[in-house]
Design an enzyme around this catalytic site. Structure first.
Site, short mmCIF file in Angstrom:
data_model
loop_
_atom_site.label_atom_id
_atom_site.label_comp_id
_atom_site.label_asym_id
_atom_site.label_seq_id
_atom_site.Cartn_x
_atom_site.Cartn_y
_atom_site.Cartn_z
N GLU A 47 0.74 -0.76 0.07
CA GLU A 47 0.10 0.07 0.10
C GLU A 47 0.92 1.30 -0.45
O GLU A 47 2.12 1.18 0.64
CB GLU A 47 -0.40 0.15 1.38
CG GLU A 47 -1.67 0.94 1.45
CD GLU A 47 -2.68 1.56 3.21
OE1 GLU A 47 -1.57 0.78 4.27
OE2 GLU A 47 -3.62 1.57 3.37
N ASN A 111 -7.02 6.03 -1.47
CA ASN A 111 -5.97 5.32 -1.09
C ASN A 111 -6.14 4.60 -2.12
O ASN A 111 -6.42 3.30 -2.24
CB ASN A 111 -5.98 5.30 -0.03
CG ASN A 111 -4.92 4.10 0.60
OD1 ASN A 111 -3.56 3.44 -0.46
ND2 ASN A 111 -4.60 4.28 1.31
N LYS A 128 -9.62 1.89 -1.90
CA LYS A 128 -9.90 1.63 -0.80
C LYS A 128 -11.35 2.34 0.21
O LYS A 128 -11.55 3.44 -0.13
CB LYS A 128 -8.71 1.73 0.65
CG LYS A 128 -8.31 1.57 1.61
CD LYS A 128 -7.11 1.94 2.53
CE LYS A 128 -6.92 1.59 3.73
NZ LYS A 128 -5.74 1.67 4.13
N GLU A 147 -6.45 8.53 7.80
CA GLU A 147 -6.99 8.74 6.09
C GLU A 147 -7.89 9.17 5.79
O GLU A 147 -8.37 9.38 5.36
CB GLU A 147 -6.60 7.23 6.17
CG GLU A 147 -5.34 6.74 6.18
CD GLU A 147 -5.54 5.11 5.75
OE1 GLU A 147 -5.97 4.85 4.72
OE2 GLU A 147 -4.64 4.23 6.53
N CYS A 173 -4.53 -3.26 2.85
CA CYS A 173 -4.69 -2.89 3.68
C CYS A 173 -5.83 -3.05 5.44
O CYS A 173 -6.15 -4.06 5.49
CB CYS A 173 -4.03 -2.06 4.36
SG CYS A 173 -3.06 -1.88 5.67
N ASN A 198 0.20 -1.10 5.18
CA ASN A 198 1.36 0.10 6.58
C ASN A 198 0.91 -0.48 7.73
O ASN A 198 -0.36 0.21 8.23
CB ASN A 198 1.18 1.02 5.46
CG ASN A 198 1.94 1.01 4.88
OD1 ASN A 198 3.05 1.97 4.87
ND2 ASN A 198 1.61 1.15 3.31
N1 CDV Z 1 -3.11 1.10 6.73
C1 CDV Z 1 -3.84 1.06 7.26
O1 CDV Z 1 -5.13 1.07 7.25
N2 CDV Z 1 -3.75 0.63 8.70
C2 CDV Z 1 -4.27 0.11 9.82
C3 CDV Z 1 -3.52 -0.02 10.89
C4 CDV Z 1 -4.20 2.13 11.65
C5 CDV Z 1 -5.05 -0.64 11.94
C6 CDV Z 1 -4.06 -1.09 9.43
O2 CDV Z 1 -5.48 -2.06 9.42
O3 CDV Z 1 -3.07 -2.12 9.28
#
Ligand code: CDV
Length: 315
Positions: A47, A111, A128, A147, A173, A198
């Site tokens: 990501e 994103n 996303k 975000e 993510c 991430n």
């Molecule tokens: N980049 C993300 O979406 N990270 C989230 C963190 C904030 C919990 C994740 O679900 O990994």
């Protein structure tokens, strides 16, 4: 003949604020070459792979954010070497980045991840849907997770593409924490789900042992792959970005729920597996034969209700 596909999760170590896009793309190119050399035909990058994980920072000036972290076009001259490599090696890839676009008469930010085929053409785009964190400044917090400030909720839904003789879907993510996302993809026949992430090692909201965060990452990946009878590729950007740690544990999970391969570092690292895409056939024919066993008439609340409400039964 089983359909075999060489899949690589091309994990990135830290990208610091001062690192240029060019320097990052050089690292992505090295990972690409290594993965292709090991037989990968599909490479999944993380990501927001081109910059540091900037939602951890509060910036007042949106123009600066746009300039430093967003891509107004894709491909563009900086990332072109990846698209050229795709053509040269006949290898497809997934790439996450911050997308700046003019749509419906206004500037919009998402994103985003793109799916690039072995001819170097973008064949799929996903924005996303599940944006974690907050939109307000939390000056007392160790770091931000903005975000909800920097991105809009994705407006393209969960889709799949015929890709490399498979049916492939994309997530990003935090989507990996929501079973609904996987089910919508596998209801469209997804055989591979590709996802970049991430994930900070520390929980912004309350103290949580880092080992527990990794535990959740692993059990989710195994459960989502098995319960949806799909291959799942999850690729981290990780390590200490300007002192802020994110965990690695990039992995490829088989439809059986078994981890086929997992990264061992928090640095640039390729993990590779030669996947039998038909491994899910028995599961899809029996236990997870959706047509035979799903009961959507009893799932209506899933789409009708967002937050949990206590609903006492009437009898
Ligand atoms: N980049 C993300 O979406 N990270 C989230 C963190 C904030 C919990 C994740 O679900 O990994």
């Amino acid at each position: 003949m089983p359909r075999k596909l060489g899949i690589a999760a091309a994990q990135l170590g830290p990208v610091n604020l001062a690192d240029s896009r060019e320097a990052v793309v050089k690292r992505l190119v090295a990972l690409f070459r290594e993965a292709a050399g090991r037989g990968a035909k599909f490479i999944v990058f993380p990501e927001l792979a081109l910059t540091t994980f900037f939602p951890r920072y509060w910036f007042e000036d949106q123009a600066e954010v746009d300039r430093r972290f967003f891509e107004p076009s894709m491909p563009n001259p900086v990332v072109q070497p990846l698209f050229d490599l795709a053509r040269e090696h006949g290898v497809g890839f997934y790439l996450g980045y911050a997308e700046l676009t003019e749509e419906e008469g206004r500037t919009r930010r998402f994103n985003t991840a793109v799916l690039v085929d072995p001819d170097g053409r973008i064949v799929g785009k996903y924005r996303k849907v599940h944006l974690p964190g907050h939109a307000d400044h939390k000056p007392q917090a160790q770091f931000q997770h903005l975000e909800k400030k920097y991105f809009e909720v994705g407006n393209r839904g969960f889709r799949v593409w015929r890709f490399l003789d498979t049916i492939t879907g994309m997530l990003i993510c935090n989507d990996r924490r929501w079973p609904e996302a996987f089910r919508v993809l596998t209801l469209q026949g997804a055989e591979i789900v590709a996802l970049g992430f991430n994930t900070p090692t520390e929980n912004l909201h309350y103290p949580e042992p880092p080992a527990l965060r990794v535990h959740h990452h692993l059990i989710m990946a195994q459960a989502m792959a098995f319960q949806n009878a799909t291959w799942l590729v999850e690729t981290a950007k990780c390590g200490f970005e300007d002192g802020f740690r994110m965990f690695g544990h990039s992995l490829i999970v088989a439809p059986t729920g078994e981890i086929a391969v997992k990264s061992a570092t928090e640095e640039d690292e390729v993990v590779f597996f030669n996947a039998d895409i038909d491994l899910a056939a028995n599961l899809k024919r029996t236990m997870f034969n959706y047509a035979a066993h799903r009961r959507p008439e009893h799932y209506r609340l899933i789409v009708e209700r967002v937050g949990a409400e206590v609903t006492p039964s009437s009898d």
